[in-house]
Scaffold this motif. Structure first.
Motif, PDB file in Angstrom:
ATOM      1  N   ALA A 141       0.831  -1.211   0.000  1.00 44.43           N
ATOM      2  CA  ALA A 141       0.000   0.000   0.000  1.00 44.43           C
ATOM      3  C   ALA A 141       0.859   1.252   0.000  1.00 44.43           C
ATOM      4  O   ALA A 141       0.568   2.224  -0.714  1.00 44.43           O
ATOM      5  CB  ALA A 141      -0.929  -0.007   1.212  1.00 44.43           C
ATOM      6  N   ALA A 142       1.922   1.258   0.780  1.00 46.49           N
ATOM      7  CA  ALA A 142       2.815   2.422   0.827  1.00 46.49           C
ATOM      8  C   ALA A 142       3.472   2.658  -0.523  1.00 46.49           C
ATOM      9  O   ALA A 142       3.657   3.806  -0.945  1.00 46.49           O
ATOM     10  CB  ALA A 142       3.873   2.224   1.906  1.00 46.49           C
ATOM     11  N   ALA A 143       3.843   1.580  -1.201  1.00 48.96           N
ATOM     12  CA  ALA A 143       4.462   1.727  -2.517  1.00 48.96           C
ATOM     13  C   ALA A 143       3.487   2.289  -3.542  1.00 48.96           C
ATOM     14  O   ALA A 143       3.887   3.002  -4.466  1.00 48.96           O
ATOM     15  CB  ALA A 143       4.995   0.368  -2.987  1.00 48.96           C
ATOM     16  N   ALA A 144       2.198   1.998  -3.366  1.00 51.66           N
ATOM     17  CA  ALA A 144       1.193   2.451  -4.336  1.00 51.66           C
ATOM     18  C   ALA A 144       0.657   3.840  -4.035  1.00 51.66           C
ATOM     19  O   ALA A 144       0.099   4.493  -4.912  1.00 51.66           O
ATOM     20  CB  ALA A 144       0.029   1.452  -4.370  1.00 51.66           C
ATOM     21  N   ALA A 145       0.800   4.299  -2.807  1.00 54.19           N
ATOM     22  CA  ALA A 145       0.191   5.570  -2.398  1.00 54.19           C
ATOM     23  C   ALA A 145       1.143   6.742  -2.619  1.00 54.19           C
ATOM     24  O   ALA A 145       2.297   6.679  -2.196  1.00 54.19           O
ATOM     25  CB  ALA A 145      -0.209   5.499  -0.930  1.00 54.19           C
ATOM     26  N   PRO A 146       0.677   7.832  -3.239  1.00 57.76           N
ATOM     27  CA  PRO A 146       1.538   8.999  -3.437  1.00 57.76           C
ATOM     28  C   PRO A 146       1.527   9.989  -2.277  1.00 57.76           C
ATOM     29  O   PRO A 146       2.363  10.885  -2.219  1.00 57.76           O
ATOM     30  CB  PRO A 146       0.932   9.651  -4.686  1.00 57.76           C
ATOM     31  N   GLU A 147       0.609   9.829  -1.328  1.00 61.90           N
ATOM     32  CA  GLU A 147       0.481  10.794  -0.244  1.00 61.90           C
ATOM     33  C   GLU A 147       1.696  10.750   0.673  1.00 61.90           C
ATOM     34  O   GLU A 147       2.260   9.678   0.924  1.00 61.90           O
ATOM     35  CB  GLU A 147      -0.793  10.523   0.574  1.00 61.90           C
ATOM     36  N   PRO A 148       2.085  11.891   1.232  1.00 60.52           N
ATOM     37  CA  PRO A 148       3.257  11.920   2.121  1.00 60.52           C
ATOM     38  C   PRO A 148       3.017  11.309   3.494  1.00 60.52           C
ATOM     39  O   PRO A 148       3.977  10.946   4.176  1.00 60.52           O
ATOM     40  CB  PRO A 148       3.577  13.419   2.237  1.00 60.52           C
ATOM     41  N   GLU A 149       1.765  11.187   3.907  1.00 61.45           N
ATOM     42  CA  GLU A 149       1.445  10.581   5.196  1.00 61.45           C
ATOM     43  C   GLU A 149       0.463   9.436   4.971  1.00 61.45           C
ATOM     44  O   GLU A 149      -0.447   9.541   4.144  1.00 61.45           O
ATOM     45  CB  GLU A 149       0.835  11.605   6.159  1.00 61.45           C
ATOM     46  N   ILE A 150       0.662   8.357   5.706  1.00 58.70           N
ATOM     47  CA  ILE A 150      -0.201   7.198   5.502  1.00 58.70           C
ATOM     48  C   ILE A 150      -0.554   6.585   6.849  1.00 58.70           C
ATOM     49  O   ILE A 150       0.294   6.440   7.738  1.00 58.70           O
ATOM     50  CB  ILE A 150       0.467   6.169   4.558  1.00 58.70           C
TER      51      ILE A 150
END
Length: 267
Positions: free
Chosen positions: A87-96
């Motif tokens: 999920a982190a690899a797919a997400a462009p947001e700076p915070e997750i």
């Protein structure tokens, strides 16, 4: 539903859906999410884990009716931590913010409180719950008071050698194998985990910067023991953030971020 990467929000909320659990835990999560939206603009990413290729996800998608969200379908079943990395690899947001399959949101401002704590100077990792427990507390494990850790330990080294079931030679080999397996597990436990207290945030609900997550690097996550090593071992996510000189906080419902020594005060 939106395409992954289309949102401009600063925060991604990644909720893990584990297929073997069925739709009921997801229904509970969505019901709580509709009421308690977190108080911060964000993008909801639903991460499907353990679903066969082409499997029917209609019951899950019907629960999401009317909610803006994205979906990520993992190609094969993986441990929760590996799913978080995907999920982190797919997400462009700076915070997750990561939420596991059993998440039930109880506070309307839950995400706002986590984000506020994460954005305080010097903070690298925040979460809803933390633990001082250590798998290395072998006395607890053998006495059966180690909770989930006891069940994990018992799979590798039961509380005592197996009772006789076969002839003398077969029994000798069987008991020898039990002792070797027990010794290997004890050695692995002592090598990977600190004694009590072994501070770590639990990975059922936590939030951090995406770059922090990716910098920890995916571990060899073959089984639950490996996943627990990442969560609570000597080189855990928590340990690495602390070693970098950043704070790790449990965020209470009061909105206060508590340092490890004060985690019991967070209630």
């Amino acid at each position: 539903m939106r395409n992954i990467g289309s949102a401009s929000d600063a925060v991604c909320v990644a909720h893990l859906v584990w297929a073997p659990l069925g739709v009921e835990p997801f229904r509970q999560f969505v019901s709580s999410y509709r009421v308690n939206r977190g108080g911060v603009a964000h993008r909801l990413l639903v991460v499907y884990n353990g679903f066969e290729p082409g499997a029917e996800r209609g019951p899950y998608q019907r629960e999401l009716a009317g909610l803006a969200h994205d979906e990520l379908v993992l190609p094969r079943p993986v441990q929760d931590i590996a799913a978080y990395f995907a999920a982190a690899a797919a997400a462009p947001e700076p915070e997750i913010c990561f939420l596991n399959s059993y998440s039930d949101l109880l506070d309307p401002m839950w995400l706002s409180k986590l984000q506020h704590a994460l954005r305080t100077p010097g903070t690298g990792l925040v979460g809803a719950t933390g633990s001082w427990a250590s798998i290395r507390s072998l006395r607890q494990l053998h006495c059966g008071v180690g909770g989930a850790y006891h069940g994990l330990f018992a799979r590798y080294a039961p509380g005592g050698p197996p009772p006789p079931r076969f002839g003398p030679l077969a029994e000798g080999l069987r008991r020898g194998w039990w002792w070797l397996r027990s010794l290997w597990h004890w050695q692995r436990t002592w090598a990977r985990f600190d004694k009590f207290p072994a501070w770590h945030l639990r990975t059922n609900a936590f939030m951090l910067r995406r770059e922090t997550m990716l910098q920890t690097g995916p571990r060899d996550l073959r089984d639950k023991f490996d996943a627990l090593t990442y969560e609570s071992g000597k080189d855990s996510l928590t340990a690495r953030v602390l070693a970098a000189g950043q704070r790790v906080l449990v965020v209470g419902r009061d909105g206060v971020g508590y340092e490890p020594a004060r985690w019991p005060e967070s209630r």
